[in-house]
Write an enzyme that holds these catalytic residues in place. Structure first.
Site, short mmCIF file in Angstrom:
data_model
loop_
_atom_site.label_atom_id
_atom_site.label_comp_id
_atom_site.label_asym_id
_atom_site.label_seq_id
_atom_site.Cartn_x
_atom_site.Cartn_y
_atom_site.Cartn_z
N SER A 1 -9.53 35.61 34.59
CA SER A 1 -8.11 35.75 34.26
C SER A 1 -7.93 35.90 32.75
CB SER A 1 -7.32 34.57 34.82
OG SER A 1 -5.93 34.77 34.71
N LEU A 2 -7.35 34.92 32.07
CA LEU A 2 -7.23 34.96 30.62
C LEU A 2 -8.57 35.28 29.96
CD1 LEU A 2 -6.11 34.13 27.75
CD2 LEU A 2 -6.78 31.80 28.38
N GLN B 1 -7.42 29.96 31.73
CA GLN B 1 -6.45 28.89 31.48
C GLN B 1 -6.75 27.69 32.38
OE1 GLN B 1 -2.44 30.26 31.40
NE2 GLN B 1 -1.55 28.22 31.18
N GLN C 1 -3.72 42.88 36.47
CA GLN C 1 -4.29 41.54 36.62
C GLN C 1 -3.22 40.45 36.64
OE1 GLN C 1 -5.19 38.65 33.98
NE2 GLN C 1 -7.34 39.18 33.76
N HIS D 1 -0.69 35.36 39.24
CA HIS D 1 -1.40 36.34 40.06
C HIS D 1 -0.74 36.54 41.43
CE1 HIS D 1 -4.42 36.56 36.99
NE2 HIS D 1 -4.62 35.26 37.07
N ARG E 1 1.49 37.41 26.60
CA ARG E 1 1.21 37.31 28.04
C ARG E 1 1.67 35.96 28.57
NH1 ARG E 1 -3.40 35.45 31.08
NH2 ARG E 1 -3.94 36.76 32.89
#
Length: 303
Positions: A95-96, A11, A254, A204, A120
């Protein structure tokens, strides 16, 4: 022959217009957009191509949009043969981007992936609304420095390390008051710069625990397969296990845990990888790669 890994963006890579030219050139890319739109129930192409910015940047839209463009870029590579995707030995994503990496590796279907990351994004946005937070990039700081800054700032609220992206860049995340304090004291602890990130909240971090728990219920409904190539888990800094439950647990962790991106890259390099392919959109990972290893060769996928 040099080994190659696919590295998928996270992202922040989104921008209005992404994927438009790609779809004009590639039937395979258009097919990805059509499948994603059908799964999501709205025209994701229109949002990617025309925006507006304020809608595309919403967490629950940006995440499926980026994943769609990434998979469209990979589909165009396969179609053209310019980059031999069947020769790629490893995959990873920031991440994403981990969902895109798993999709590339055949561990999850595109339709399931876009629906999961939309949910999410919704859960993460809900967590941001319920518990306001922020993120701060510490430039010129190592892990120990970041930990000391977090320890001192924790007197003002919950805070911790979110991303270990590359040497000299650590991102911390937490409650607004704690991040405010960290920004004030960063230089005292040796950080060269402290840059506030333009994000919706404390990704996170412990503030995302509820989002991870909600996502776990959705993950349980998805059929995960063994990745056809080793695919790195951000939460572990090593490949996902060959089990659906193991993949689900890593993806749950995560959301509220640290992202060990540099560790993921180092693991891949230890297996003899020297070349990396970064599909659209953006070039953030290529920039990070040069800071991890200036000799690494990063090729941009079609955009």
């Amino acid at each position: 022959m040099p080994k190659t890994a696919m590295i998928c963006p996270g992202q922040g890579a989104q921008k209005v217009g992404m994927g438009k030219e790609l779809c004009m050139r590639s039937a395979a890319a258009r097919g990805v957009f059509d499948r994603a739109a059908h799964a999501l129930g709205f025209d994701i192409a229109k949002l990617c191509f025309d925006g507006p910015d304020e809608k595309l940047n919403k967490t629950d839209i940006a995440q499926p949009a980026i994943l769609t463009v990434t998979m469209a870029s990979i589909a165009a590579m396969k179609e053209s043969g310019d980059i031999k995707t069947d020769k790629i030995a490893f995959s990873a994503g920031l991440s994403l981007g981990e969902y895109s990496a798993l999709c590339f590796a055949g561990a999850i279907e595109l339709e399931d992936a876009v629906r999961l990351v939309r949910n999410r994004g919704q859960y993460m946005q809900q967590a941001c609304d319920e518990q306001p937070g922020a993120m701060l990039s510490l430039m010129g700081a190592d892990v120990e420095t970041a930990q000391r800054i977090c320890e001192k700032s924790s007197e003002s609220g919950r805070i911790g390390i979110a991303n270990l992206n590359c040497p000299g860049q650590v991102v911390i995340s937490g409650e607004v008051a704690a991040i405010d304090e960290a920004e004030k004291i960063a230089a005292e602890f040796g950080a060269k710069r402290a840059i506030r990130l333009k994000v919706a909240g404390a990704f996170h971090s412990a503030l995302m625990q509820g989002a991870g728990d909600k996502l776990a219920r959705d993950l349980a409904q998805v059929d995960f397969k063994v990745p056809r190539v080793p695919t790195l888990a951000n939460a572990a800094g090593q490949p996902h296990p060959d089990s659906a439950d193991g993949i689900r647990e890593n993806l749950r962790r995560q959301v509220s845990g640290s992202v060990y991106w540099e560790k993921c890259v180092r693991w891949i390099q230890d297996k003899g990888v020297t070349n990396f392919v970064e599909p659209a959109p953006g070039s953030v990972l290529g920039g990070l790669m040069k800071k991890i290893d200036a000799s690494a060769v990063v090729t941009a996928g079609p955009a």
